[in-house]
Design an enzyme around this catalytic site. Structure first.
Site, PDB file in Angstrom:
ATOM      1  N   LYS A   1       3.863 -10.385  -1.910  1.00 49.99           N
ATOM      2  CA  LYS A   1       3.722 -11.349  -0.817  1.00 49.99           C
ATOM      3  C   LYS A   1       2.726 -12.443  -1.189  1.00 49.99           C
ATOM      4  CE  LYS A   1       4.217  -8.306   3.106  1.00 49.99           C
ATOM      5  NZ  LYS A   1       3.453  -7.803   4.233  1.00 49.99           N
TER       6      LYS A   1
ATOM      7  N   GLU B   1       2.980  -5.331   7.497  1.00 54.62           N
ATOM      8  CA  GLU B   1       1.809  -6.094   7.887  1.00 54.62           C
ATOM      9  C   GLU B   1       2.295  -7.525   8.141  1.00 54.62           C
ATOM     10  OE1 GLU B   1      -1.406  -6.198   5.045  1.00 54.62           O
ATOM     11  OE2 GLU B   1      -2.533  -7.593   6.306  1.00 54.62           O
TER      12      GLU B   1
ATOM     13  N   ARG C   1       8.983   1.504  -5.150  1.00 55.03           N
ATOM     14  CA  ARG C   1       9.348   0.224  -4.558  1.00 55.03           C
ATOM     15  C   ARG C   1      10.426  -0.442  -5.390  1.00 55.03           C
ATOM     16  NH1 ARG C   1       5.487  -3.770  -2.929  1.00 55.03           N
ATOM     17  NH2 ARG C   1       4.195  -2.194  -2.026  1.00 55.03           N
TER      18      ARG C   1
HETATM   19  P1  ATP Z   1       1.069  -5.883   0.637  1.00 56.94           P
HETATM   20  O1  ATP Z   1       1.100  -6.230  -0.816  1.00 56.94           O
HETATM   21  O2  ATP Z   1       0.547  -6.951   1.515  1.00 56.94           O
HETATM   22  O3  ATP Z   1       0.598  -4.485   0.960  1.00 56.94           O
HETATM   23  P2  ATP Z   1       3.660  -4.854   1.109  1.00 56.94           P
HETATM   24  O4  ATP Z   1       4.763  -5.426   0.303  1.00 56.94           O
HETATM   25  O5  ATP Z   1       3.224  -3.458   0.917  1.00 56.94           O
HETATM   26  O6  ATP Z   1       2.546  -5.897   0.984  1.00 56.94           O
HETATM   27  P3  ATP Z   1       3.913  -4.298   3.912  1.00 56.94           P
HETATM   28  O7  ATP Z   1       4.077  -5.261   5.009  1.00 56.94           O
HETATM   29  O8  ATP Z   1       2.725  -3.434   3.904  1.00 56.94           O
HETATM   30  O9  ATP Z   1       4.007  -5.123   2.590  1.00 56.94           O
HETATM   31  O10 ATP Z   1       5.219  -3.423   3.752  1.00 56.94           O
HETATM   32  C1  ATP Z   1       5.892  -2.818   4.822  1.00 56.94           C
HETATM   33  C2  ATP Z   1       6.685  -1.644   4.314  1.00 56.94           C
HETATM   34  O11 ATP Z   1       7.632  -2.076   3.352  1.00 56.94           O
HETATM   35  C3  ATP Z   1       5.804  -0.633   3.639  1.00 56.94           C
HETATM   36  O12 ATP Z   1       6.163   0.657   4.090  1.00 56.94           O
HETATM   37  C4  ATP Z   1       6.068  -0.802   2.190  1.00 56.94           C
HETATM   38  O13 ATP Z   1       5.923   0.397   1.522  1.00 56.94           O
HETATM   39  C5  ATP Z   1       7.511  -1.296   2.178  1.00 56.94           C
HETATM   40  N1  ATP Z   1       7.752  -2.135   1.000  1.00 56.94           N
HETATM   41  C6  ATP Z   1       7.089  -3.239   0.639  1.00 56.94           C
HETATM   42  N2  ATP Z   1       7.546  -3.729  -0.529  1.00 56.94           N
HETATM   43  C7  ATP Z   1       8.533  -2.912  -0.921  1.00 56.94           C
HETATM   44  C8  ATP Z   1       9.419  -2.878  -2.045  1.00 56.94           C
HETATM   45  N3  ATP Z   1       9.353  -3.786  -3.007  1.00 56.94           N
HETATM   46  N4  ATP Z   1      10.331  -1.890  -2.105  1.00 56.94           N
HETATM   47  C9  ATP Z   1      10.400  -0.968  -1.132  1.00 56.94           C
HETATM   48  N5  ATP Z   1       9.623  -0.940  -0.053  1.00 56.94           N
HETATM   49  C10 ATP Z   1       8.690  -1.893   0.062  1.00 56.94           C
END
Ligand code: ATP
Ligand code: MG
Length: 567
Positions: free
Chosen positions: A277, A41, A267
């Site tokens: 974020k 996002e 994650r």
């Molecule tokens: P939000 O809290 O805004 O949902 P997010 O960290 O999930 O933030 P996204 O931009 O939705 O952010 O993430 C993009 C991709 O990265 C998604 O597929 C998410 O699952 C993956 N991702 C985000 N944070 C992690 C993490 N700490 N470890 C592994 N993958 C991650």
């Protein structure tokens, strides 16, 4: 669970996604195709957790000769900006991945999604609801108690079509009405209790401007976008596990045909930092750090500015593997990866960070002589350089003790040590200033020990680094420590805020240190090993009038032992 304990376990588990893909290929579920996507996002900069997801998705595509799309999940106009879209692309490229012509935006599908929503209404599978957000929550029930039906659930198709059309036309205010799926208010999966799929939001979108005032929700958009793009394996993090029944329901009931498979993995969490974020944005917006690319941040641009290489981050992502349950990885492991990479590749340099002056009293004044210095003992092909040796030299204060303690083998009165690559040098005298601090260390050198070796078999116990006073480059050095003082800054006691745990010593600036002249023309981003002091990178904002180095990492590797034990 201790951060260091589970890592070898993780490595063993790292193949569970590949096992699923292999099985799908054997059973010919997707005709042998492997199509993944990375779906950020655009509401912030990417961090090391995203790097893990990027390496996984692009890595699988590469391994199976498939494709990986970059898809911006831009359905929330109030938080999304083009700045983030740009930075995300820069970071993915820097990590070494290429989406080719496969860049997509969920917002490109708004029209298509709207048509599917209308179709769902026509099939009696969606309805316009007038409950407020609070009421919807109240009606939803809990894990233990079923929900109850909305009083608007039985509106006729005609009424729903009319209201949805008017929602789109901007007749209603934000939050006044929603479009919901008609599934089951008693389902054991709370997400299946008539989830909202459209909300009204009169906010300009970074790409569609003011064309829309209704926006589709994640659970509706994400699975359908995956289907439109013919994604085979839709890999996401564990918090979406409960959403999987809804993912499958929407794909099935909308009749889009292609059915991707959602697979969840844990994650990445790293010790001594935060990965949310929202928190990273707060640190930036309220100036707790110096921007998204502050070298203390776990963001990809922060790590890049700090001096991390893409290779070291990909190596890290490989080593941690893919887990099925949440875990915390020791940041020492990330540091280990950059050390390993730079140990092989970085040019060695002598730099004195905390200087005191040595005067070699039997060396001619004004003379400059050049001694050979090996550029990288790990790689002969990197050759040698010439270092200027002169009568006045800088050494580290910590390499001298007037009254040496036991086992101190460096410089002290009467003691002979090796000045690396140059000569054996003996301390004869110490000069002090008015308040007793040492201002000069007087020494003599043995001309017969050029190169730092003696022919007569005489041995010295200590070897220290040095820099010529006359020829030195003056530099600023930023020394970084962990951003937080607690191993898990998300683990708060009552009344604590994660910002209370920010490390006040996470940055110390050394305004003036002395470095051998080799670095005079070093460019932003160039990396070096400063002998005995660590790995350093020229800051991206550095200029030649006063060069600035960031310490990437010290030399002391607390992870190495763990890594060796595990092998
Ligand atoms: P939000 O809290 O805004 O949902 P997010 O960290 O999930 O933030 P996204 O931009 O939705 O952010 O993430 C993009 C991709 O990265 C998604 O597929 C998410 O699952 C993956 N991702 C985000 N944070 C992690 C993490 N700490 N470890 C592994 N993958 C991650
Ligand atoms: Mg997300």
């Amino acid at each position: 669970m201790a951060a260091t304990e589970n890592t070898n376990e993780e490595v063993k588990k790292s193949n569970f996604i590949k096992e699923i893909i292999n099985k799908d290929n054997e059973e010919n579920i997707y005709g042998g195709a492997v199509a993944t996507r990375f779906p950020p996002e655009p509401n912030g900069y990417l961090h090391i957790g995203h790097a893990k997801s990027i390496c996984l998705n692009f890595g699988l595509a590469k391994e199976y000769n498939g494709t990986c799309n970059l898809r911006f999940d831009d359905t929330n106009p109030s938080k999304e900006e083009d700045e983030y879209v740009e930075s995300i692309q820069e970071d993915v490229k820097w990590l070494g991945f290429d989406w080719g012509d496969r860049k997509f935006f969920a917002s490109d599908y708004f029209e298509k999604l709207y048509d599917i929503a209308v179709d769902m209404i026509k099939k009696g599978k969606a309805y316009v609801c007038d409950l407020t957000a609070d009421e919807i929550r109240e009606y939803r029930g809990t894990l233990k108690a079923p929900g109850k039906n909305s009083p608007y659930r039985d509106r006729t198709v005609e009424e729903n079509l009319d209201l949805f059309e008017r929602m789109k036309a901007g007749e209603f205010k934000d939050g006044e009405r929603t479009l919901r799926l008609k599934i089951d208010m008693t389902s054991g999966y709370i997400v299946m209790r008539d989830p909202v799929i459209y909300r009204i939001q009169h906010t300009e979108h970074h790409r569609t401007g003011n064309k829309w005032c209704i926006y589709p929700m994640y659970d509706f958009t994400h699975c359908l976008s995956d289907s439109f793009e013919k994604i085979t394996h839709s890999i996401c993090t564990l918090e979406f596990e409960n959403n999987r029944p809804l993912y499958d329901w929407v794909v099935n009931e909308s009749g889009v045909g292609h059915k991707p498979k959602q697979i969840e993995f844990a994650r990445l969490n790293l010790t001594y930092t935060v990965m949310s974020k929202r928190k990273l944005l707060e640190l930036v917006k309220n100036s707790y750090v110096d921007g998204w690319d502050d070298p203390r941040m776990p963001t990809i641009c922060g790590l890049r500015r700090r001096g991390y290489t893409p290779e070291s981050i990909r190596d890290f992502a490989d080593r941690i593997g893919i887990a099925k349950s949440d875990n915390m990885v020791d940041i020492a492991m990330l540091e280990h990866c950059i050390r390993e990479d730079l140990n092989r590749r970085a040019q060695r340099i002598m730099a004195v960070l905390d200087p005191v002056k040595v005067i070699v009293t039997n060396y001619p004044e004004g003379q400059v002589e050049y001694v050979d210095a090996v550029n990288n003992p790990e790689d002969e092909s990197m050759g040698k350089r010439q270092m200027p040796f002169t009568r006045e030299l800088w050494i580290e204060k910590s390499d001298f003790m007037e009254e040496p303690m036991k086992k101190f083998h460096r410089l002290s009165p009467g003691m002979e040590v090796r000045f690396k690559h140059a000569y054996y040098i003996t301390c004869t005298d110490v000069v002090k200033g008015p308040d007793g601090e040492i201002t000069e260390i007087h020494c003599t050198y043995d001309p017969a020990t050029r190169g730092g070796w003696s022919d007569d078999g005489r041995k010295v116990k200590g070897t220290i680094h040095w820099v010529s006073v006359a020829e030195a480059v003056e530099a600023r050095v930023n020394v970084y420590e962990h951003l937080f003082t607690r191993e898990n800054p998300d683990d708060l006691k009552p009344g604590e805020d994660y910002k209370d745990l920010l490390n006040p010593d996470s940055l110390s600036v050394i305004e003036k240190c002395y470095i051998e002249p080799f670095v005079r023309d070093a460019k932003p981003g160039e990396r070096f090993q400063f002998d005995r002091n660590g790995y350093f990178c020229v800051d991206k904002y550095s200029d030649h009038s006063w060069i600035t180095f960031n310490r990437i990492v010290s030399l002391k590797d607390s992870w190495k032992k763990v890594a060796e034990k595990g092998n």
